[in-house]
Scaffold this motif. Structure first.
Motif: not given
Ligand code: MLT
Ligand code: MN
Ligand code: ZN
Length: 304
Positions: A105-126
Motif C-alpha cells: 500500500k502507498l499512502n499518497i497526499y496531494a491536491t485534487e488537481n494533482v490527483l486528477n492528473d495522476l488518474n487521467s492525463e498521466f494515469p500513473i495512479l490508475k
C-alpha cells in the motif's frame, strides 16, 4: 525533525544523460568543482525511524540507498514511508511512484488537481492500483487548517497554493489553476521549529515572503540563474518564468526576495544542470556565499 535532501537537481539530474552544456560536459571530464545531483525530492525522518517522502523522483531507489532509508527495517518486506506528499504532478516529482509498486500500500497526499492528473492525463495512479493499494488523500486548500500524515502526530503540514506551472502534458500548461502547485510549511509540534519547502515557484507573494521570514529554514526553487539560461546555452526556447521557475538573478529574481529574510537558513534546491551556481568556483556561487545562501546537495541533512 530531521530532513534529508534526497535529490537537489531539477528534472534531468546533473549531469543530464543527453546534455553537453558547460556544466554537464565538465562534470563528465572532471574539470569542474561540482557534485553530481539526482532529481528533486526531500524526506523527513520520524522518531519511529519511518519516513515521510515529499516528491517521488525517478532516482528514488538510488536516493534510498545512499541516504540509508530502510536501514532499520525489521520485517522481511517493509515500506519505510508512512506517507508520500506531492507538490505537483510533474514527472520529476512523480515517476518514482512507479518504482515503489512492490509494496502492499502507498499512502499518497496531494491536491485534487494533482490527483486528477495522476488518474487521467498521466494515469500513473490508475496503473499502480493494479500492483498495490493506493490511498489517495486530498490536500484541501480552502480554509487551509493544515493536515497530518496518518500515524504521525508530531508533524503538521500546511499547503499553500503557489504560482508555478502545470506539467507539459497537462491541459492547464501555461494556464495553471490554484492547486496545480503547492508550497509546504512543515512544523515540528515538539520542537516548535518549521521548514518552508517550494521546489517550483514563479511568484513570491507578500504572503509567502511573510511565511518564509518566520520559519527556521527554507528550501526553495533554485532552478536557474538567468531567465534566458536555456536559450543562451542553446538548449531550448523557453524562458524559466514560462516554465514556472523564478530565476535567481535580476531585479525581481529569487535572490532579491531571499536577501530580505533575516531569520531562516536559506537553501536552494531543484537546481538545473545549466545553473552556474553548481560550479563551486563560479562568480555566481561566490555571490551566494556572500549572501549566506546555501546550494542544496544530495544527502544534505537539516536538523530542526
Ligand atoms: C519542471 O520543474 O519544470 C519540470 O520538472 C520539468 C521536467 O519535468 O522535466
Ligand atoms: Mn521539476
Ligand atoms: Zn547540462
Amino acid at each position: 525533525m530531521r530532513i534529508v535532501v534526497l535529490g537537489s537537481s531539477a528534472g534531468g539530474s546533473f549531469p543530464q544523460w543527453n546534455c553537453n552544456c558547460n556544466n554537464c560536459k565538465r562534470l563528465r571530464l572532471g574539470t569542474i568543482k561540482a557534485f553530481s545531483r539526482t532529481q528533486s525530492s526531500i524526506a523527513i525522518e520520524l522518531e519511529s525511524k519511518k519516513w515521510i517522502l515529499i516528491n517521488a523522483s525517478p532516482d528514488i531507489h538510488h536516493q534510498m540507498m545512499s541516504c540509508k532509508i530502510n536501514s532499520h527495517a525489521e520485517v522481511v518486506r517493509e515500506n519505510p514511508f508512512e506517507g508520500i506528499i506531492l507538490c505537483d504532478s510533474q514527472l520529476d516529482h512523480t515517476v518514482g511512484l512507479l518504482l515503489l509498486r512492490e509494496d502492499k500500500k502507498l499512502n499518497i497526499y496531494a491536491t485534487e488537481n494533482v490527483l486528477n492528473d495522476l488518474n487521467s492525463e498521466f494515469p500513473i495512479l490508475k496503473v499502480l492500483s493494479h500492483y498495490c493499494d493506493i490511498e489517495q488523500n486530498i490536500i484541501q486548500l480552502e480554509n487551509n487548517k493544515g493536515f497530518q500524515v496518518k500515524n504521525v502526530s508530531d508533524i503538521q503540514f500546511r499547503a499553500f497554493s503557489i504560482k508555478s506551472n502545470a506539467p507539459p502534458y497537462s491541459k492547464r500548461r501555461n494556464n495553471p489553476d490554484p492547486g496545480d502547485n503547492i508550497a509546504l510549511l512543515i512544523s515540528d509540534l515538539k520542537t516548535g521549529k518549521s521548514l518552508f519547502y517550494a521546489p517550483g515557484l514563479e511568484v513570491v507573494t507578500k504572503e509567502l515572503l511573510e511565511i518564509m521570514q518566520n520559519v527556521d529554514c527554507i528550501l526553495v526553487d533554485g532552478t536557474v540563474w538567468d531567465d534566458d539560461e536555456l536559450i543562451r546555452r542553446g538548449i531550448g526556447t523557453a524562458k524559466a518564468r514560462s516554465m514556472g521557475h523564478l530565476p535567481l538573478s535580476g531585479d525581481m529574481g529569487m535572490l532579491s526576495y531571499l536577501e530580505q529574510l533575516s531569520k531562516p537558513r536559506k537553501i536552494l534546491v531543484h537546481i538545473n544542470n545549466t545553473n552556474p551556481i553548481l560550479d563551486e568556483e563560479s562568480n555566481e556561487n561566490a555571490e551566494l556565499v556572500k549572501l549566506r545562501i546555501e546550494v542544496g546537495f544530495d544527502g544534505m541533512e537539516i536538523l530542526l
